[in-house]
Design a protein around this motif. Structure first.
Motif, PDB file in Angstrom:
ATOM      1  N   ILE A   1     -23.972 -71.804-107.057  1.00  0.00           N
ATOM      2  CA  ILE A   1     -24.339 -72.180-108.434  1.00  0.00           C
ATOM      3  C   ILE A   1     -25.853 -72.298-108.581  1.00  0.00           C
ATOM      4  N   ILE A   2     -26.472 -73.032-107.646  1.00  0.00           N
ATOM      5  CA  ILE A   2     -27.927 -73.204-107.701  1.00  0.00           C
ATOM      6  C   ILE A   2     -28.630 -71.888-107.416  1.00  0.00           C
ATOM      7  N   GLY A   3     -28.150 -71.175-106.398  1.00  0.00           N
ATOM      8  CA  GLY A   3     -28.809 -69.947-105.984  1.00  0.00           C
ATOM      9  C   GLY A   3     -28.793 -68.854-107.034  1.00  0.00           C
ATOM     10  N   ILE A   4     -27.666 -68.671-107.710  1.00  0.00           N
ATOM     11  CA  ILE A   4     -27.580 -67.631-108.735  1.00  0.00           C
ATOM     12  C   ILE A   4     -28.504 -67.957-109.908  1.00  0.00           C
ATOM     13  N   SER A   5     -28.496 -69.215-110.330  1.00  0.00           N
ATOM     14  CA  SER A   5     -29.355 -69.630-111.449  1.00  0.00           C
ATOM     15  C   SER A   5     -30.831 -69.499-111.095  1.00  0.00           C
ATOM     16  N   LEU A   6     -31.190 -70.003-109.899  1.00  0.00           N
ATOM     17  CA  LEU A   6     -32.585 -69.918-109.465  1.00  0.00           C
ATOM     18  C   LEU A   6     -33.001 -68.469-109.243  1.00  0.00           C
ATOM     19  N   GLY A   7     -32.089 -67.686-108.683  1.00  0.00           N
ATOM     20  CA  GLY A   7     -32.389 -66.269-108.460  1.00  0.00           C
ATOM     21  C   GLY A   7     -32.681 -65.535-109.754  1.00  0.00           C
ATOM     22  N   LEU A   8     -31.916 -65.842-110.812  1.00  0.00           N
ATOM     23  CA  LEU A   8     -32.157 -65.221-112.115  1.00  0.00           C
ATOM     24  C   LEU A   8     -33.521 -65.633-112.668  1.00  0.00           C
ATOM     25  N   ALA A   9     -33.844 -66.913-112.517  1.00  0.00           N
ATOM     26  CA  ALA A   9     -35.144 -67.403-112.999  1.00  0.00           C
ATOM     27  C   ALA A   9     -36.292 -66.699-112.270  1.00  0.00           C
ATOM     28  N   LEU A  10     -36.165 -66.551-110.965  1.00  0.00           N
ATOM     29  CA  LEU A  10     -37.203 -65.876-110.180  1.00  0.00           C
ATOM     30  C   LEU A  10     -37.330 -64.411-110.596  1.00  0.00           C
ATOM     31  N   ALA A  11     -36.186 -63.771-110.825  1.00  0.00           N
ATOM     32  CA  ALA A  11     -36.194 -62.368-111.233  1.00  0.00           C
ATOM     33  C   ALA A  11     -36.856 -62.187-112.598  1.00  0.00           C
ATOM     34  N   LEU A  12     -36.594 -63.118-113.511  1.00  0.00           N
ATOM     35  CA  LEU A  12     -37.184 -63.034-114.850  1.00  0.00           C
ATOM     36  C   LEU A  12     -38.698 -63.192-114.796  1.00  0.00           C
ATOM     37  N   ILE A  13     -39.163 -64.070-113.904  1.00  0.00           N
ATOM     38  CA  ILE A  13     -40.613 -64.265-113.756  1.00  0.00           C
ATOM     39  C   ILE A  13     -41.266 -62.979-113.240  1.00  0.00           C
ATOM     40  N   ARG A  14     -40.629 -62.359-112.249  1.00  0.00           N
ATOM     41  CA  ARG A  14     -41.178 -61.110-111.718  1.00  0.00           C
ATOM     42  C   ARG A  14     -41.063 -59.979-112.733  1.00  0.00           C
ATOM     43  N   TRP A  15     -39.949 -59.946-113.461  1.00  0.00           N
ATOM     44  CA  TRP A  15     -39.749 -58.915-114.476  1.00  0.00           C
ATOM     45  C   TRP A  15     -40.802 -59.043-115.576  1.00  0.00           C
TER      46      TRP A  15
END
Length: 216
Positions: free
Chosen positions: A25-39
């Motif tokens: 749960i934490i990893g998927i949410s955090l992973g999306l946030a990190l991806a959006l920052i890089r995107w």
């Protein structure tokens, strides 16, 4: 092997599921946030995330768990093995998930985004109505694969004293002097857990296919 021994292994399975689900749960949410920052190519943060992802993906999970558990002691901060395990698993899967999300984000046609903006849609609407549905559809299979890998990696938390499925089976085997039966039970439990995730993936994919008129 007695009924009590099986219950002991099942208790370890409960610990494994607790860590796995929390980490997912934490990893998927955090992973999306990190991806959006890089995107979004956010200055400085994007470069820091690249370093973070590279380090986490190259470091063995056992080593990372030990680091998370012992490093805070340098600042006179003590954390429990449970907290350290959840943090390590969450940060680990977030690094891998972020690459899945980012790949899906990068494959979104820019023409669709520009057209949506030209129609007067806000950035939030563009993301929720245009971008995310496509990203979710492309990512679900790889995300589930990462989830199953995380579950199979949870025995690594035993290095800081957590008693999960594998360690429970090991203890039962040591006490009964019959190591094979408890590990067969542990294997059966792992297979059952992973089958649930695979089944969930298929259900999600069918719903997505039905929603968007695709072949399942």
């Amino acid at each position: 092997m007695s009924y009590i021994d099986v219950l002991s292994i099942l208790k370890g399975a409960g610990v494994t599921m607790l860590f796995s689900i929390t980490g997912i749960i934490i990893g998927i949410s955090l992973g999306l946030a990190l991806a959006l920052i890089r995107w979004g190519k956010v200055p400085i943060l994007s470069q820091l995330i690249v370093c973070y992802v590279s380090i986490i993906r190259s470091a063995p999970l056992v080593t990372f768990i030990l680091f998370i558990f012992y490093a805070p002691a340098l600042l006179n901060i003590e954390i429990s093995p449970i907290v350290a395990s959840i943090i390590a698993l969450s940060l680990n899967i977030a690094a891998f998930n972020s690459e899945i999300w980012r790949t899906a984000l990068m494959s979104t046609p820019k023409s669709q985004i520009e057209s949506a903006k030209a129609m007067g849609m806000t950035k939030r609407m563009v993301f929720t109505k245009i971008v995310f549905p496509q990203v979710w559809r492309r990512s679900v299979s790889n995300l589930v694969n990462d989830m199953t890998i995380l579950i199979k990696q949870t025995p690594a938390v035993a290095v800081i004293g957590i008693v999960e499925i594998t360690r429970s089976a090991s203890r039962v085997g040591a006490s009964t002097y019959e190591p094979l039966p408890p590990f067969l039970v542990a294997t059966a439990i792992y297979i059952a857990i992973l089958l649930v995730f695979v089944r969930g993936q298929r259900i999600i994919e069918r719903r997505i296919a039905s929603q968007y008129g695709l072949k399942a």
